[in-house]
Each structure stands twice: as C-alpha cells, then as structure tokens.
Design a protein around this motif. Structure first.
Motif, PDB file in Angstrom:
ATOM      1  N   PHE A  55       2.021   2.128  -3.407  1.00  0.00           N
ATOM      2  CA  PHE A  55       1.069   2.918  -4.202  1.00  0.00           C
ATOM      3  C   PHE A  55       1.229   4.409  -3.882  1.00  0.00           C
ATOM      4  O   PHE A  55       1.182   5.264  -4.760  1.00  0.00           O
ATOM      5  CB  PHE A  55      -0.373   2.501  -3.900  1.00  0.00           C
ATOM      6  CG  PHE A  55      -0.768   1.171  -4.496  1.00  0.00           C
ATOM      7  CD1 PHE A  55      -0.298   0.769  -5.736  1.00  0.00           C
ATOM      8  CD2 PHE A  55      -1.629   0.324  -3.816  1.00  0.00           C
ATOM      9  CE1 PHE A  55      -0.665  -0.449  -6.292  1.00  0.00           C
ATOM     10  CE2 PHE A  55      -2.012  -0.897  -4.354  1.00  0.00           C
ATOM     11  CZ  PHE A  55      -1.525  -1.281  -5.591  1.00  0.00           C
TER      12      PHE A  55
ATOM     13  N   ALA B 206      -3.717   8.194  -9.034  1.00  0.00           N
ATOM     14  CA  ALA B 206      -4.494   8.540  -7.836  1.00  0.00           C
ATOM     15  C   ALA B 206      -5.425   7.400  -7.445  1.00  0.00           C
ATOM     16  O   ALA B 206      -5.633   7.125  -6.262  1.00  0.00           O
ATOM     17  CB  ALA B 206      -5.296   9.815  -8.098  1.00  0.00           C
ATOM     18  N   TYR B 207      -5.974   6.717  -8.464  1.00  0.00           N
ATOM     19  CA  TYR B 207      -6.877   5.602  -8.167  1.00  0.00           C
ATOM     20  C   TYR B 207      -6.159   4.540  -7.332  1.00  0.00           C
ATOM     21  O   TYR B 207      -6.666   4.077  -6.313  1.00  0.00           O
ATOM     22  CB  TYR B 207      -7.395   4.973  -9.470  1.00  0.00           C
ATOM     23  CG  TYR B 207      -8.314   3.819  -9.205  1.00  0.00           C
ATOM     24  CD1 TYR B 207      -9.679   4.008  -9.074  1.00  0.00           C
ATOM     25  CD2 TYR B 207      -7.818   2.541  -8.995  1.00  0.00           C
ATOM     26  CE1 TYR B 207     -10.520   2.958  -8.760  1.00  0.00           C
ATOM     27  CE2 TYR B 207      -8.640   1.479  -8.683  1.00  0.00           C
ATOM     28  CZ  TYR B 207      -9.991   1.697  -8.574  1.00  0.00           C
ATOM     29  OH  TYR B 207     -10.817   0.656  -8.245  1.00  0.00           O
ATOM     30  N   PHE B 208      -4.963   4.189  -7.766  1.00  0.00           N
ATOM     31  CA  PHE B 208      -4.205   3.152  -7.055  1.00  0.00           C
ATOM     32  C   PHE B 208      -3.849   3.625  -5.642  1.00  0.00           C
ATOM     33  O   PHE B 208      -3.858   2.847  -4.696  1.00  0.00           O
ATOM     34  CB  PHE B 208      -2.945   2.782  -7.837  1.00  0.00           C
ATOM     35  CG  PHE B 208      -3.220   1.824  -8.967  1.00  0.00           C
ATOM     36  CD1 PHE B 208      -2.821   0.508  -8.882  1.00  0.00           C
ATOM     37  CD2 PHE B 208      -3.896   2.241 -10.100  1.00  0.00           C
ATOM     38  CE1 PHE B 208      -3.093  -0.387  -9.921  1.00  0.00           C
ATOM     39  CE2 PHE B 208      -4.169   1.354 -11.132  1.00  0.00           C
ATOM     40  CZ  PHE B 208      -3.770   0.047 -11.047  1.00  0.00           C
ATOM     41  N   MET B 209      -3.551   4.908  -5.528  1.00  0.00           N
ATOM     42  CA  MET B 209      -3.197   5.441  -4.208  1.00  0.00           C
ATOM     43  C   MET B 209      -4.399   5.407  -3.257  1.00  0.00           C
ATOM     44  O   MET B 209      -4.267   5.012  -2.091  1.00  0.00           O
ATOM     45  CB  MET B 209      -2.711   6.888  -4.389  1.00  0.00           C
ATOM     46  CG  MET B 209      -1.809   7.369  -3.317  1.00  0.00           C
ATOM     47  SD  MET B 209      -0.990   8.860  -3.890  1.00  0.00           S
ATOM     48  CE  MET B 209      -0.778   9.691  -2.344  1.00  0.00           C
ATOM     49  N   VAL B 210      -5.553   5.790  -3.786  1.00  0.00           N
ATOM     50  CA  VAL B 210      -6.767   5.772  -2.953  1.00  0.00           C
ATOM     51  C   VAL B 210      -7.123   4.340  -2.564  1.00  0.00           C
ATOM     52  O   VAL B 210      -7.462   4.057  -1.405  1.00  0.00           O
ATOM     53  CB  VAL B 210      -7.943   6.455  -3.701  1.00  0.00           C
ATOM     54  CG1 VAL B 210      -9.251   6.248  -2.964  1.00  0.00           C
ATOM     55  CG2 VAL B 210      -7.662   7.937  -3.884  1.00  0.00           C
TER      56      VAL B 210
ATOM     57  N   THR C  28      -8.720  13.408  -8.424  1.00  0.00           N
ATOM     58  CA  THR C  28      -9.095  12.016  -8.118  1.00  0.00           C
ATOM     59  C   THR C  28      -8.694  11.652  -6.696  1.00  0.00           C
ATOM     60  O   THR C  28      -9.469  11.021  -5.953  1.00  0.00           O
ATOM     61  CB  THR C  28      -8.413  11.053  -9.110  1.00  0.00           C
ATOM     62  OG1 THR C  28      -8.633  11.525 -10.432  1.00  0.00           O
ATOM     63  CG2 THR C  28      -8.963   9.653  -8.990  1.00  0.00           C
TER      64      THR C  28
ATOM     65  N   PHE D 157      -4.719  13.962 -11.189  1.00  0.00           N
ATOM     66  CA  PHE D 157      -4.236  13.225 -10.016  1.00  0.00           C
ATOM     67  C   PHE D 157      -4.807  13.817  -8.735  1.00  0.00           C
ATOM     68  O   PHE D 157      -5.369  13.106  -7.895  1.00  0.00           O
ATOM     69  CB  PHE D 157      -2.703  13.275 -10.005  1.00  0.00           C
ATOM     70  CG  PHE D 157      -2.077  12.654  -8.789  1.00  0.00           C
ATOM     71  CD1 PHE D 157      -1.953  11.288  -8.685  1.00  0.00           C
ATOM     72  CD2 PHE D 157      -1.626  13.451  -7.743  1.00  0.00           C
ATOM     73  CE1 PHE D 157      -1.390  10.713  -7.552  1.00  0.00           C
ATOM     74  CE2 PHE D 157      -1.062  12.891  -6.626  1.00  0.00           C
ATOM     75  CZ  PHE D 157      -0.944  11.508  -6.531  1.00  0.00           C
TER      76      PHE D 157
ATOM     77  N   LEU E 148     -10.057  10.223  -1.312  1.00  0.00           N
ATOM     78  CA  LEU E 148      -9.689  10.194   0.108  1.00  0.00           C
ATOM     79  C   LEU E 148     -10.792  10.782   0.981  1.00  0.00           C
ATOM     80  O   LEU E 148     -11.012  10.340   2.105  1.00  0.00           O
ATOM     81  CB  LEU E 148      -8.378  10.962   0.327  1.00  0.00           C
ATOM     82  CG  LEU E 148      -7.103  10.301  -0.217  1.00  0.00           C
ATOM     83  CD1 LEU E 148      -5.884  11.147   0.116  1.00  0.00           C
ATOM     84  CD2 LEU E 148      -6.917   8.900   0.343  1.00  0.00           C
TER      85      LEU E 148
ATOM     86  N   GLY F 137      -5.069   1.852  -2.347  1.00  0.00           N
ATOM     87  CA  GLY F 137      -4.072   1.422  -1.368  1.00  0.00           C
ATOM     88  C   GLY F 137      -4.363   1.983   0.006  1.00  0.00           C
ATOM     89  O   GLY F 137      -4.148   1.314   1.029  1.00  0.00           O
TER      90      GLY F 137
ATOM     91  N   PHE G 189     -15.683   9.689  -7.004  1.00  0.00           N
ATOM     92  CA  PHE G 189     -14.595   8.761  -7.328  1.00  0.00           C
ATOM     93  C   PHE G 189     -15.086   7.695  -8.312  1.00  0.00           C
ATOM     94  O   PHE G 189     -14.383   7.340  -9.273  1.00  0.00           O
ATOM     95  CB  PHE G 189     -14.087   8.112  -6.039  1.00  0.00           C
ATOM     96  CG  PHE G 189     -12.784   7.376  -6.191  1.00  0.00           C
ATOM     97  CD1 PHE G 189     -11.606   8.054  -6.416  1.00  0.00           C
ATOM     98  CD2 PHE G 189     -12.734   5.995  -6.092  1.00  0.00           C
ATOM     99  CE1 PHE G 189     -10.399   7.374  -6.555  1.00  0.00           C
ATOM    100  CE2 PHE G 189     -11.543   5.315  -6.222  1.00  0.00           C
ATOM    101  CZ  PHE G 189     -10.373   6.007  -6.456  1.00  0.00           C
TER     102      PHE G 189
ATOM    103  N   SER H  71       0.844  -1.208   0.000  1.00  0.00           N
ATOM    104  CA  SER H  71       0.000   0.000   0.000  1.00  0.00           C
ATOM    105  C   SER H  71       0.872   1.248   0.000  1.00  0.00           C
ATOM    106  O   SER H  71       0.575   2.228  -0.695  1.00  0.00           O
ATOM    107  CB  SER H  71      -0.917   0.010   1.226  1.00  0.00           C
ATOM    108  OG  SER H  71      -1.617  -1.196   1.311  1.00  0.00           O
TER     109      SER H  71
END
Lengths: 285, 231, 297
Positions: free
Chosen positions: B46, C106-110, B81, B78, B86, C112, B111, B43
C-alpha cells in the motif's frame, strides 16, 4: 427506423435515469417472495440457539454498498433479534467504516433498547491486510491474526472471544462479498477444509459464480439486492417489527430495478429491430 | 544468483512451508509466521502504491505535462488525506487526553470526513455510471444472430424478468404445480442447473490452471514474475 | 449538438437548478435540504472527549453540524460532477476523478499503516528482546518482514530495483503455496464430488420416482461434462465429440446470459443507491428511512 440507427446514446442514458429515479421519487413498492436459497440462510440463523456465535465478514467497499449494505443490515438485524453474538470483521480496507456504520446504526441504534454491549454481545475485529491469508490464519488461530479487537482490547478480556480459539469455535460464518477477497476465499479456506457452515451475500456480478458451491460448501446465497429484499420479507414475516419500510432498504430498491430491467429488455428489442430493418436485402445474417 | 536463484528459492520455501503445514500440523507455526510476514508486505505494498502515485504526479506537475492541473489535485488530495490519517486529526481524545489511542477512522475525524464525503461518493458514483453503459451496450451490441447469441439473449430476457416482480405478474396465470415454467421458476432452473453446470466447468478448468501455475512457480519452471530487466 | 445549441439548452437548466437549490436551502421556512444534525456522543469512562454522533433534527440536544452539512454538499457536487461524464468529458468530471484517485491511494496507505504495519510490525518490533538465544531468534524473525519491506520499497529508487525481487518472490511463493491446495480441494475435488449426483432420484418416501429432480440432476451432469469437453482441446471437436462440445457451448452461452442479466441488476442497484443519496440526504425530496420529522411538524 433510421433514427434508431443514429440514436444519440445520451437519450438512452436519460431513459435509464428516469427509469431508476421516478420509482424512487414516487416511492413505489413491489411485493417480493423469498426463494429457497435465501430461506436456507434465514432458517439457519433462525434455528441456531440463542446466543450462538456468528461471524459476519463485511467484504465489500463503498463501490458496492448500494447492493450489499441492505443485506448486511438485514443479517445483523436478524442476529440481534435472535440475540446471537456477532464477531464482525472485514477483509477490505475500505470496508472498515461500513462495519462501524452497521454497529452504530443497527446494533447501538435500532437495537439500543436491548443494551447490547461491545465485547459481550458483539466484537468488532476490524481490518487486517493479507486477504485470504487472514482467513487461513484465523482458521487455526484467531489470536495470531487479531490479538485485540479494533479498539485495542485483548480478545482474552472480552467475554465473547475469550473462549474462541479459531473459526471452529463459531456456529456460523457469513461473508457479505463484493469480489476478491470474499466468498470464494471463505469457501476455499474455511468452509471446505474445516466443514463449517457458511452463508454468503453476494453482488449480482459474483453471485452466479457461487452456485457450484451449493449445497455442500455453501448453505445459501443472498444474491444481489433481490436476495436482500427476499431476506427482508422473510424477516418481516417472522418479526413484524421489521415489516416496515424503514427496515426494508432492499425492498424499496426493487421498484427501480423492475423499471430498469424492463427498459433494458425494451432496448435489446429496439436494437434488434433497428438492426433487422437496416440489414441490406440478401445480406448475410 | 542474487537476481534469479535466490528469489526462486525464497518463493519455493515460502510455498513449500504452507503446503507442508497442510499435512504436518507441527509446521502450523511456520505457516502463521509466513502469514504475518505476508501481511506486513501487503501493508508495504500500500505504501509503495501511494508513494509511486505521488511521485508520478509530481513528475507530471514539474514537467508541466498536459493535465498537470489534475495531477496537482490528485497530489493535494493524496497529501491531505495521508496527513490527516497518519496524524489522526480530529480523532476524539482518550482518557489520557491524547488522540493517538483512538481509531483513525473515528466518526467526526478529518479522515472519516474525507472517506464519507469524498471517497465514498466518488467511487460509488463511478461504479453507478456502469448502469448507463450497460443500457447502451444492451441497445447496440446484443444481437440475435445465431443459435449461441439467441440462447444468450433468451436467457438474459428470462433472468431479467424472473428477478423482478414483472416476471411473476406476466406468468401469474400458470398454475402452481407448473410454477417451474413461470419466469421466476425458469430463472431458478437456469441458475441452479445450467448456470451451475457452466460455472462448475469453468471453475474446474481454473482450478487446474491455478494448480499448474503454482507448481511451476514452486519448482522454478515459471519465473516470469521476476521480470527480465536488470531493474 | 453544436456548442451554441448546447449552451442554449444548458444555461436555463443551470439557472433553474440553482434557483431551486437556493429556494430549498436558504429560504426561511422553506423545505430545507442537506442539513446534518449531530448530538454529543455519550462519554465513555475512559475517554476525555467523546465527539459527536449523527442525530435526528427533533432529538434533544441536536444541533446542525457545519462540517457534515458541508460534507453532504461536497459529496453531492462530486456525485453530479461524475455523472456529468455521461453528457461528455469535462473538467468537473476530471476534477472529481483526480480527487478520488488521490484520496483512495492515501486511504489505502493509511489503512495499511494503522491496521497493518502498526500491529504486525511496529508493536512486535517494540517488544523485541535480545537476552537469550531464543529471544535473539524470535527478534530476527520479527526483523525479517521489516527487511523484506524495505527491499520492496527499493523499487522506488532509480537503481537496484532488482532487490525488490526477493520480497516479490516471497509474495508469489506464498500465494502459490496457499492456492495450490485450496483450489484443488475446493474448486476441483469438491466440484467433482458435487457433480456426482443420482440420475434416478427417489421420492422422499423412498417408494416413488422424482422425475423433476432426476431431470435436473441429469441436465446438470450432462452440462458439466459437455462444457468440460468443450474446454478439452487435445481432441478435435469433430463427430460425436464435436456435437457434445457444441452442447457445452450452449450451456456456456446460457451461463453468460444469466451473468449478463445479473450484472445489469447489480449496476442498477448501485445507481439507485447514488440517486437515493441525492434525493434523500441532499435534496430532502424523499425520506425513506424516516430520518427527519415530516414537513410542517
């Protein structure tokens, strides 16, 4: 034939576009016949007693949805028809919405009349990072990896998973796989060490690499959109309510496949003819 | 020591515990713990990737490098999104009136919208482009030159036909008892016998390579993954 | 094609396409396109707002969703922008590519964060206790991945990047451990076992001889051995050994030919899927899933 040598590749692109688009616009359909590897998977799901626990892992992303979504839909439909209880998960972060789409479109949509309930008839475990480590962990302890389902309910509170300790408590594993992590990892960490029955749906790129696992480590493969189309035909023969165009996404896509394959063959022939004609006399082949 | 020996010891310990757990069931708990740590690090990876991308694009913009406008688009996409993901923007509220209990990808959320209408179409179309390039490659690169190339070409022909209805139609005159000689039959033979043999040999070779590399890592013979610079 | 010729060809195409889209989208009573309908989701007992779900236009309570309709337009235009690369590299393609890179990172970060860090790190951290020796030990184990994670992120700082070697070594060591045995078991020992097949296969009744199955098994066994011979470079590929290795090459060529054909198949399926989105969801030219009532109803 000189024009073939200097042919702008954009004409080839246009030909490919037409080969795929026209059959779609004209809604052409071609017949399909299930092959043994597909029937192995079909028969396994068919022969499991009603209410068996089947794990389906959606190991793909939107980039291969065109190939794999039809087979995922067909497998979920088959489990619904047989009233098997499904444990759904994904090893791909962008596969999670695809699991949710299968639930809303098929389990809660097409099969709304059955009243299938989350937690009792199906469980969505969601996604965990870790790739093959996830498989290795749930091989011995489901709760170590997924203490709750995706909605946050503890697995012990869900009738379907309350008695599931690990993968060995499941009757069949299915991986719908587009690459890494996917079918190879399910073979390596689940079906080989635990001797569990595993069926896979694979992209065309990955399918040839799965053949060496048959039959001991894999009981069958749905290879690419053709595998999905064959499965849909097998399903339609057994369940006539599924023999309708709306439930046969892959069969529909086999007509563009046919014409595009013929185009590729024609291009290979043309390319060789052009090379043959333009070869200097007495030159080395 | 800190830069070389300890990292190797960490790698050796992590790998050895997992190997031990295969043979000693009582070590299973340790394997699960290592698995949990691994997932946390996955994680973090990422996060590392995302922040790295943002920093690189920010550098491009501030230096006004060629194509900095596209870097700005990347950075904006970025940040938007990331923000809506979040903060769970648009996620339906739960019984307490809070959106924090709902899924970050709940249908209708911002999202979810970005996934459905920006991520999904772009990534799948990029992969779809390959259909055109594979056609172009078939025309330009697939040449009948020698025995090997002929085998490759002939196999591609048979399998391309055998995997569609055309193959069945073209060889429909062949009686059922000789169905192995139809295009679909030949395709089954190629995939189930020749392809299986070839793929199996490749698989055996790769397995030996992976095992050897893994052993080298665990024994500290191969430390190339640590890099050579001081960092 | 020169720029002037290109413009002469493309302007009429663009104008005609725009007129076609305008007719389908905006003319009252026209065929319509790209509209997405939603209906209120059934409220669950524990939810205060349930949101909206996709619906058929003729369902009771179905209304047009402006956000999702705009989404279909955005998706279609991004799809066309990427396809435009086939003609030539252009700003529309570059824009779509930039959007994809940003959104996907960003998708992968969210993902994760919510599916990795929250359940695997933050929740365990919030449950740490320090009362007894055992609890201290468990808490330290919980803290370890946090420390390793912070060390990994140290790479982003200008100095001391070597600190990230520790978590990197942990990742590499874990992979080495799990792959060593799994590859040996599933891809080596099991593959040898799968190759040990009878060269003389009996009929199902055990009395006769199944020629076809015997030939298949023989071809498979011979193929594996000859391919392995080709991969074994410690012996010169000469004489009888060279001939065996050459047979191995033929097997591999057939294998690669089959893989090529399969790859073609896969790429076409992806293209068909994208075109279906354009024709069905965007332009409403086809309706294979019966998502809309037939025109005129």
């Amino acid at each position: 034939m000189a024009w073939l040598q200097t042919l702008d590749r954009r004409w080839i692109f246009l030909a490919m576009l037409l080969a795929v688009a026209l059959p779609q616009l004209l809604q052409v359909r071609v017949p399909e016949k299930p092959t043994p590897l597909v029937l192995n998977v079909f028969r396994k799901i068919e022969e499991l007693p009603e209410g068996s626990r089947v794990l389906i892992s959606f190991d793909y992303s939107p980039s291969s949805e065109g190939e794999l979504a039809p087979m995922a839909a067909a497998l979920v439909r088959h489990c619904c028809e047989k009233r098997h209880r499904m444990v759904l998960m994904t090893l791909w972060p962008d596969g999670k919405p695809l699991v949710e789409r299968a639930i809303s479109r098929i389990i809660e949509g097409e099969y709304a009349a059955l009243g299938l309930q989350a937690g009792r008839d199906y469980v969505n475990l969601g996604y965990r990072p870790g790739k093959e480590v996830v498989i290795k962990t749930i091989a011995t302890s489901l709760r170590a990896e997924f203490p709750t389902d995706d909605a946050g309910t503890p697995l012990d509170d869900l009738p379907l998973t309350a008695e599931v300790t690990n993968l060995q408590d499941l009757d069949l594993l299915i991986s719908i796989s587009a690459g890494f992590p996917g079918l190879k990892e399910w073979v390596q960490y689940a079906s080989s060490p635990l001797k569990l029955p595993l069926a896979v749906g694979a992209t065309a790129v990955q399918a040839p690499q799965a053949y060496p696992y048959i039959p001991r480590q894999l009981l069958g493969i749905l290879a690419a959109v053709k595998g999905a189309a064959e499965y849909e035909v097998a399903l339609g023969e057994r369940y006539p309510n599924l023999a309708i165009p709306e439930r046969q996404d892959a069969v529909r896509r086999m007509a563009p496949q046919l014409w595009a394959h013929l185009l590729i063959i024609a291009l290979i022939v043309l390319g060789n003819v052009a090379a043959l004609v333009s070869r200097p006399r007495g030159g080395v082949r | 020591m800190l830069r070389n020996t300890i990292p190797w010891l960490i790698a050796a310990c992590a790998g050895s515990v997992i190997i031990a757990a295969y043979f000693v069931p009582s070590a299973q708990g340790w394997q699960d713990t290592i698995g949990q740590w691994f997932e946390v690090l996955a994680s973090f990876a990422f996060v590392l990737g995302g922040v790295n991308l943002a920093m690189q694009n920010l550098q491009k913009i501030s230096a006004r490098e060629p194509g900095w406008g596209y870097a700005a688009v990347t950075l904006m996409s970025f940040l938007v999104t990331l923000g809506v993901g979040l903060f769970k923007v648009g996620v339906p509220a739960d019984s307490s009136g809070s959106r924090w209990g709902g899924s970050y990808q709940a249908e209708g959320s911002a999202f979810w919208w970005l996934y459905e209408y920006a991520y999904n179409p772009t990534i799948s179309t990029i992969f779809a482009l390959l259909a055109f390039y594979v056609a172009s490659a078939a025309f330009r690169a697939f040449r009948w030159k020698n025995t090997e190339a002929t085998l490759l070409l002939a196999t591609a022909f048979i399998v391309l036909l055998g995997r569609t209805y055309a193959g069945a139609v073209l060889t429909s005159a062949i009686p059922e008892e000789y169905s192995a000689f139809t295009f679909p039959g030949l395709t089954t033979l190629i995939m189930g016998v020749v392809n299986t043999a070839g793929q199996r040999a490749i698989m055996i070779g790769i397995a030996l390579g992976v095992a050897a590399t893994s052993l080298k890592v665990l024994l500290g013979i191969n430390r190339s993954y640590l890099g050579s610079g001081d960092g | 094609m020169t720029t002037a010729t290109s413009s002469r060809v493309w302007w009429p195409i663009c104008v005609l396409s725009a007129a076609f889209l305008l007719w389908r989208a905006a003319v009252p009573g026209g065929p319509g396109m790209a509209r997405v309908y939603v209906k209120p989701a059934p409220a669950e007992a524990d939810a205060s707002s349930a949101g909206w779900l996709a619906a058929r236009p003729d369902e009771s309570g179905a209304v047009v969703s402006p956000a999702r309709t705009a989404g279909v337009w955005v998706a279609a235009l991004l799809t066309l922008a990427i396809f435009s690369f086939l003609y030539k590299d252009n700003p529309a393609y570059r824009f779509a590519e930039a959007v994809m890179v940003g959104v996907s990172a960003a998708y992968f970060m969210v993902a994760g964060f919510w599916d990795g860090l929250v359940p695997k790190l933050f929740i365990p951290l919030s449950q740490m206790e320090w009362g007894t020796v055992g609890e201290v030990g468990r808490s330290l184990l919980t803290l370890t991945p946090l420390v390793l994670g912070m060390m990994l992120l140290w790479r982003l700082l200008p100095r001391g990047g070597w600190i990230a070697r520790w978590p990197l070594a942990f990742i590499v060591g874990t992979y080495a451990g799990i792959r060593l045995l799994s590859f040996l078991e599933a891809d080596f020992v099991s593959q040898i076992r799968n190759t040990i097949v009878p060269l003389v296969v009996r009929d199902t009744d055990g009395l006769g001889f199944d020629l076809w199955a015997s030939v298949r098994n023989g071809l498979m066994l011979g193929g594996v051995l000859s391919c392995l011979a080709y991969f074994f470079f410690s012996m010169d590929h000469r004489g009888w050994y060279g001939r065996v290795a050459r047979v191995g090459v033929w097997y591999l060529m057939i294998t690669f030919g089959a893989s090529f054909a399969f790859t073609v198949m896969g790429r076409i399926a992806l293209l068909a899927s994208r075109l279906e989105f354009l024709f069905d969801d965007w332009l409403w030219l086809i309706d294979p899933l019966g998502k809309r009532p037939p025109p005129g109803l």
